[in-house]
Design a protein around this motif. Sequence first.
Motif, PDB file in Angstrom:
ATOM      1  N   LEU A  73      -3.734  -1.693   2.889  1.00 11.78           N
ATOM      2  CA  LEU A  73      -4.808  -1.828   1.767  1.00 11.78           C
ATOM      3  C   LEU A  73      -5.386  -3.660   2.205  1.00 11.78           C
ATOM      4  CD1 LEU A  73      -4.332  -0.953  -1.594  1.00 11.78           C
ATOM      5  CD2 LEU A  73      -5.760  -0.070  -0.123  1.00 11.78           C
ATOM      6  N   GLN A  74      -6.818  -3.940   2.122  1.00 13.27           N
ATOM      7  CA  GLN A  74      -6.929  -5.449   1.777  1.00 13.27           C
ATOM      8  C   GLN A  74      -7.273  -6.325   0.560  1.00 13.27           C
ATOM      9  OE1 GLN A  74      -9.677  -6.647   5.639  1.00 13.27           O
ATOM     10  NE2 GLN A  74      -8.336  -8.411   5.488  1.00 13.27           N
ATOM     11  N   ILE A  75      -7.060  -6.979   0.114  1.00  9.33           N
ATOM     12  CA  ILE A  75      -7.254  -8.021  -1.009  1.00  9.33           C
ATOM     13  C   ILE A  75      -8.074  -8.518  -0.444  1.00  9.33           C
ATOM     14  CG2 ILE A  75      -6.486  -7.819  -3.483  1.00  9.33           C
ATOM     15  CD1 ILE A  75      -6.449  -5.080  -2.649  1.00  9.33           C
ATOM     16  N   LYS A  76      -9.338  -9.245  -0.525  1.00  6.85           N
ATOM     17  CA  LYS A  76      -9.993 -10.570  -1.036  1.00  6.85           C
ATOM     18  C   LYS A  76     -10.275 -10.873  -1.724  1.00  6.85           C
ATOM     19  CE  LYS A  76     -12.232  -8.555   3.912  1.00  6.85           C
ATOM     20  NZ  LYS A  76     -12.914  -8.403   4.507  1.00  6.85           N
ATOM     21  N   SER A  77     -10.905 -12.749  -2.187  1.00 13.37           N
ATOM     22  CA  SER A  77     -11.113 -12.779  -2.518  1.00 13.37           C
ATOM     23  C   SER A  77     -11.998 -14.494  -2.201  1.00 13.37           C
ATOM     24  CB  SER A  77     -10.128 -14.239  -3.568  1.00 13.37           C
ATOM     25  OG  SER A  77      -9.852 -15.508  -2.412  1.00 13.37           O
ATOM     26  N   SER A  78     -12.508 -14.706  -2.588  1.00  6.85           N
ATOM     27  CA  SER A  78     -14.096 -15.883  -1.861  1.00  6.85           C
ATOM     28  C   SER A  78     -12.768 -16.730  -0.733  1.00  6.85           C
ATOM     29  CB  SER A  78     -14.550 -16.587  -3.013  1.00  6.85           C
ATOM     30  OG  SER A  78     -13.497 -17.853  -3.875  1.00  6.85           O
ATOM     31  N   SER A  79     -12.324 -16.428  -1.039  1.00  6.66           N
ATOM     32  CA  SER A  79     -11.259 -17.509   0.243  1.00  6.66           C
ATOM     33  C   SER A  79     -10.121 -17.190   0.699  1.00  6.66           C
ATOM     34  CB  SER A  79     -10.994 -19.052  -0.627  1.00  6.66           C
ATOM     35  OG  SER A  79      -9.784 -18.972  -1.077  1.00  6.66           O
ATOM     36  N   GLN A  80      -9.624 -16.283   0.042  1.00  4.52           N
ATOM     37  CA  GLN A  80      -8.641 -15.781   0.889  1.00  4.52           C
ATOM     38  C   GLN A  80      -7.892 -13.892   0.755  1.00  4.52           C
ATOM     39  OE1 GLN A  80      -5.771 -18.569  -1.361  1.00  4.52           O
ATOM     40  NE2 GLN A  80      -4.155 -17.192  -0.084  1.00  4.52           N
ATOM     41  N   SER A  81      -7.759 -13.604   2.149  1.00  2.00           N
ATOM     42  CA  SER A  81      -7.233 -12.319   2.308  1.00  2.00           C
ATOM     43  C   SER A  81      -6.422 -12.256   2.103  1.00  2.00           C
ATOM     44  CB  SER A  81      -8.047 -11.354   2.710  1.00  2.00           C
ATOM     45  OG  SER A  81      -7.939 -11.706   3.779  1.00  2.00           O
ATOM     46  N   TRP A  82      -5.597 -10.462   1.706  1.00  2.00           N
ATOM     47  CA  TRP A  82      -3.641 -10.620   1.912  1.00  2.00           C
ATOM     48  C   TRP A  82      -3.733  -8.538   2.220  1.00  2.00           C
ATOM     49  CZ3 TRP A  82      -6.556 -12.753  -2.083  1.00  2.00           C
ATOM     50  CH2 TRP A  82      -6.294 -13.744  -2.522  1.00  2.00           C
ATOM     51  N   LEU A  83      -2.724  -8.661   2.678  1.00  2.16           N
ATOM     52  CA  LEU A  83      -3.129  -6.986   3.574  1.00  2.16           C
ATOM     53  C   LEU A  83      -1.468  -6.432   3.032  1.00  2.16           C
ATOM     54  CD1 LEU A  83      -2.650  -7.261   7.064  1.00  2.16           C
ATOM     55  CD2 LEU A  83      -4.877  -6.171   5.204  1.00  2.16           C
ATOM     56  N   LEU A  84      -1.810  -5.414   2.261  1.00  3.24           N
ATOM     57  CA  LEU A  84      -0.941  -4.602   1.314  1.00  3.24           C
ATOM     58  C   LEU A  84      -0.199  -3.196   2.234  1.00  3.24           C
ATOM     59  CD1 LEU A  84      -1.470  -5.431  -2.748  1.00  3.24           C
ATOM     60  CD2 LEU A  84       0.261  -6.020  -0.822  1.00  3.24           C
ATOM     61  N   PRO A  85       0.979  -2.853   2.958  1.00  2.00           N
ATOM     62  CA  PRO A  85       0.805  -1.614   3.186  1.00  2.00           C
ATOM     63  C   PRO A  85       1.769  -0.464   1.977  1.00  2.00           C
ATOM     64  CG  PRO A  85       1.980  -2.578   4.509  1.00  2.00           C
ATOM     65  CD  PRO A  85       1.721  -3.997   2.979  1.00  2.00           C
ATOM     66  N   LEU A  86       1.246   0.613   1.946  1.00  2.00           N
ATOM     67  CA  LEU A  86       1.635   1.469   1.152  1.00  2.00           C
ATOM     68  C   LEU A  86       1.633   2.776   1.757  1.00  2.00           C
ATOM     69  CD1 LEU A  86      -0.578   0.162  -1.587  1.00  2.00           C
ATOM     70  CD2 LEU A  86       1.580  -0.254  -2.004  1.00  2.00           C
ATOM     71  N   HIS A  87       3.477   3.624   0.665  1.00  2.00           N
ATOM     72  CA  HIS A  87       3.072   4.999   1.385  1.00  2.00           C
ATOM     73  C   HIS A  87       3.258   5.984  -0.134  1.00  2.00           C
ATOM     74  CE1 HIS A  87       4.104   8.320   3.415  1.00  2.00           C
ATOM     75  NE2 HIS A  87       5.336   8.913   2.669  1.00  2.00           N
ATOM     76  N   SER A  88       2.457   6.733  -0.123  1.00  2.00           N
ATOM     77  CA  SER A  88       2.489   7.576  -1.071  1.00  2.00           C
ATOM     78  C   SER A  88       3.260   8.979  -1.625  1.00  2.00           C
ATOM     79  CB  SER A  88       0.609   8.009  -1.608  1.00  2.00           C
ATOM     80  OG  SER A  88       0.579   6.681  -2.340  1.00  2.00           O
ATOM     81  N   THR A  89       3.908   8.885  -2.176  1.00  2.00           N
ATOM     82  CA  THR A  89       5.464  10.190  -2.110  1.00  2.00           C
ATOM     83  C   THR A  89       4.715  11.239  -2.480  1.00  2.00           C
ATOM     84  OG1 THR A  89       6.678   9.125  -3.466  1.00  2.00           O
ATOM     85  CG2 THR A  89       6.914   9.112  -0.624  1.00  2.00           C
ATOM     86  N   ARG A  90       4.600  13.088  -2.218  1.00  2.00           N
ATOM     87  CA  ARG A  90       4.087  13.657  -3.087  1.00  2.00           C
ATOM     88  C   ARG A  90       5.229  13.927  -4.508  1.00  2.00           C
ATOM     89  NH1 ARG A  90       1.966  18.595   0.137  1.00  2.00           N
ATOM     90  NH2 ARG A  90       0.976  16.886   0.876  1.00  2.00           N
ATOM     91  N   THR A  91       4.314  14.513  -4.742  1.00  3.46           N
ATOM     92  CA  THR A  91       5.754  14.943  -6.369  1.00  3.46           C
ATOM     93  C   THR A  91       5.497  15.806  -6.384  1.00  3.46           C
ATOM     94  OG1 THR A  91       5.981  14.604  -8.476  1.00  3.46           O
ATOM     95  CG2 THR A  91       3.839  14.071  -8.368  1.00  3.46           C
ATOM     96  N   TRP A  92       6.024  17.415  -6.721  1.00  2.00           N
ATOM     97  CA  TRP A  92       6.112  18.361  -7.625  1.00  2.00           C
ATOM     98  C   TRP A  92       6.433  18.369  -9.398  1.00  2.00           C
ATOM     99  CZ3 TRP A  92       2.708  22.212  -5.423  1.00  2.00           C
ATOM    100  CH2 TRP A  92       2.731  21.965  -4.563  1.00  2.00           C
ATOM    101  N   SER A  93       6.311  17.594  -9.766  1.00  2.52           N
ATOM    102  CA  SER A  93       7.196  17.265 -10.665  1.00  2.52           C
ATOM    103  C   SER A  93       6.290  17.745 -12.209  1.00  2.52           C
ATOM    104  CB  SER A  93       7.839  15.397 -11.406  1.00  2.52           C
ATOM    105  OG  SER A  93       5.973  15.168 -11.594  1.00  2.52           O
TER     106      SER A  93
END
Length: 314
Positions: A73-93
């Motif tokens: 994910l790349q999050i942006k404001s008017s003057s900055q940006s940030w990167l957020l790497p994520l991993h979703s793990t599948r569930t059968w709960s």
Amino acid sequence: MRAVSCEPTTRIVIADGRAHRVGLLRRIIGAAPSPEGLTATGTNAGRVSFLAEPDGATAILYRAPVGGGATLLQIKSSSQSWLLPLHSTRTWSDHVGDGLPDALRLHDADDRLRFRHWFTTVADRAAAMPDADLPREITDCSALLRYSYRIALMNHGDRWYKQFQPGSMPVLPSVTQWNYPNTPLGAGLFRVVPVHAAIPQASDFAEYADAKTLYSRNSFRVSRDIRAAKPGDLLFFHQLGPEQQYHSMIVTGDGAEWVVYHTGPDGSGAVHSHGEMRRARITDLLQHPDFRWRPTPGNPNFLGVFRWNLLRED
């Protein structure tokens, strides 16, 4: 010097369709950017939302896809940006224990309403069609339920609408949590075996399920009082006799005042009938000349008002 810091709160989220807090934006001095001033880009940017915190920070929320997988994910404001790497793990709960994975329940109230709108729209449209135009798979009451359920969970984008005549289908928002058939179950939407363990398995589900199976393994009873019904709920009947038949109807109308159903084939007379779609007012059904079809608590053939398991509220 960067005016705002981004603090990841997790790198791994459960792929359960819920919104997870994955980061916090904090201003070094003063308040963090307001949610209105932030945007997200990336493959799953549409799953990102922002929430102002009491301490002045802004939380980054991510609704995990039910299929799991990695995203950046790349999050942006008017003057900055940030990167957020994520991993979703599948569930059968399955915390409810009704056999449906938690990831496939519609956790958001708006999504549940979107499903109801599509489910009833598809059923009402089928009831208004000439018999010759009715989709060939709708041959009885359970087929109508399966067809309407599946269509209600699709992504209704431009490509989907192209199969219809312009204006013949309403433009309604689609369910956002997940869309058929992009789930761990693929095309297998309906539980067809009894709940035998705390963790559901893909082999427990199939594309086909008869009325008895939809009643007993894919929905739950709300009440035996018809006044509890909402649009998109189901009515089930069990007509006692040699064939022990189960029958279903879909509650439609803004005020839940109608039912839509398919009569199913009838070979009891001299001429075989393939059955037909019908739409009737519930007030008329309550006065049906055959008491077995009246949705009243005093009718032992009326099993009650039921609701799909995926509509259970958290």
